[in-house]
Design a protein around this motif. Structure first.
Motif, mmCIF file in Angstrom:
data_model
loop_
_atom_site.group_PDB
_atom_site.id
_atom_site.type_symbol
_atom_site.label_atom_id
_atom_site.label_comp_id
_atom_site.label_asym_id
_atom_site.label_seq_id
_atom_site.Cartn_x
_atom_site.Cartn_y
_atom_site.Cartn_z
ATOM 1 N N CYS A 1 38.893 -66.948 99.685
ATOM 2 C CA CYS A 1 38.683 -68.442 99.557
ATOM 3 C C CYS A 1 38.011 -68.995 98.471
ATOM 4 O O CYS A 1 37.241 -68.377 97.768
ATOM 5 N N SER B 1 36.215 -71.744 97.889
ATOM 6 C CA SER B 1 35.380 -72.775 97.581
ATOM 7 C C SER B 1 34.087 -72.439 96.853
ATOM 8 O O SER B 1 33.635 -73.359 96.117
ATOM 9 N N ASP C 1 42.587 -76.574 103.666
ATOM 10 C CA ASP C 1 41.382 -76.547 103.916
ATOM 11 C C ASP C 1 40.183 -77.794 103.416
ATOM 12 O O ASP C 1 40.619 -78.509 102.326
ATOM 13 N N ASP C 2 39.291 -78.026 104.000
ATOM 14 C CA ASP C 2 38.176 -78.796 103.434
ATOM 15 C C ASP C 2 38.245 -80.126 103.767
ATOM 16 O O ASP C 2 37.270 -80.994 103.591
ATOM 17 N N HIS D 1 37.108 -75.293 110.122
ATOM 18 C CA HIS D 1 36.417 -74.549 109.072
ATOM 19 C C HIS D 1 34.878 -74.828 108.761
ATOM 20 O O HIS D 1 34.275 -74.774 108.077
ATOM 21 N N HIS E 1 30.876 -76.196 106.114
ATOM 22 C CA HIS E 1 31.456 -75.426 105.196
ATOM 23 C C HIS E 1 30.502 -74.275 105.179
ATOM 24 O O HIS E 1 30.160 -73.823 103.768
ATOM 25 N N HIS F 1 43.872 -76.847 99.486
ATOM 26 C CA HIS F 1 42.942 -77.757 99.860
ATOM 27 C C HIS F 1 43.471 -79.121 99.894
ATOM 28 O O HIS F 1 43.737 -79.548 98.434
HETATM 29 ZN ZN ZN Z 1 36.795 -74.009 102.372
#
Ligand code: ZN
Length: 285
Positions: free
Chosen positions: A15, A17, A93-94, A144, A148, A237
């Motif tokens: 992932c 991030s 994501d996010d 998710h 985070h 993302h």
């Molecule tokens: Zn993420």
């Protein structure tokens, strides 16, 4: 059919991030620290759940009809498709985030396809209308965590709160909760405590576009189209405009190549594969 594997002992490119994972020649995974992107939440950004739900309630149009009965998020009747066609699940994501998520939803809608959005609770509280729109288009809403968080770094109570608070919020917005979790930072899918604690399947990915790192549509497009195959779960993302730029090319091209773009749960269902709590998955079949 090939049964879905539990990837507890596999390796993963991870992932994007806070860290990028690279697969070492021996098959081991090496973590390389990278700069923290702007999308990583801070405690100061965190609304309480009560605040978030209140925001959702205020954001929802009064005239919006309420469904008489809630429909489970992940148990709709599957659309009929040619099961001989290859299929993939795009995952974002996010988000949601105003601007980029809207554009991605536009692209999906224009092409008549769906994706899975692994949302942060704090973002959903800010943009509940985007969650509602995605759900209304037939997209899957995945969990998710609220802020985070690295689940391996939290105690049991806090980890569960990070997940269940998102489910409660999504339930408020859509009438149905999330049935899938993507643990932030790529952490937890091989952690026995997290796998035992979380009562949902953990969904990882087989294609990591690294869109958060490159912020380059051409590279993101190539990361998908150069390697895509049947059963892939593709990580992107939806908080970057460059990812929306890439999605505008990727989605029509996948369709042109004959791929069916489906949600994660749909893909496993179409392939007759189970998704079970306590297991992590990174592709179907
Ligand atoms: Zn993420």
């Amino acid at each position: 059919m090939v049964l879905a594997a539990c990837f507890l002992c596999g390796s993963l490119v991870g992932c994007g991030s806070q860290a990028v994972w690279q697969e070492a020649p021996a098959g081991q995974v090496v973590e390389i620290p990278t700069p923290t992107p702007t999308s990583v939440p801070t405690p100061a950004e965190t609304p309480s759940l009560a605040d978030a739900v209140q925001q959702v309630a205020e954001a929802m149009l009064p005239s919006e009809p309420e469904e008489a009965e809630a429909t489970p998020t992940d148990a709709p009747a599957l659309p009929e498709i040619d099961l001989e066609s290859p299929m993939v699940a795009l995952t974002f994501d996010d988000g949601p985030l105003s601007g980029s998520t809207d554009r991605i939803l536009n692209i999906l809608e224009q092409n008549g396809v769906v994706a899975t959005f692994f949302i942060q609770g704090k973002q959903a509280a800010l943009y509940p209308e985007l969650v509602a729109r995605a759900y209304g288009l037939g997209c899957q809403i995945g969990n998710h965590t609220y802020n985070h968080k690295d689940l391996t770094a939290l105690n049991d109570q806090d980890a569960l709160q990070q997940i269940e608070s998102v489910n409660e919020l999504v339930m408020q917005i859509t009438g149905a909760g999330c049935s899938l979790v993507r643990p932030p930072h790529g952490k937890g899918w091989r952690d026995s405590r997290v796998l035992e604690l979380v009562t949902y399947p953990l969904i990882m990915w087989s294609i990591d576009t690294k869109d958060w790192s490159t912020r380059n549509p051409t590279k993101t497009i190539a990361a998908v189209l150069d390697v895509v195959k049947d059963g892939d779960i593709i990580l992107m993302h939806d908080v970057y405009t460059e990812t929306a730029d890439a999605a505008e090319k990727i989605i029509p091209e996948l369709i042109a190549r004959g791929y069916k773009l489906v949600t994660v749960s749909e893909m496993f269902s179409y392939k007759g594969l189970e998704l079970s709590a306590g297991h992590a998955y990174r592709h179907a079949g």
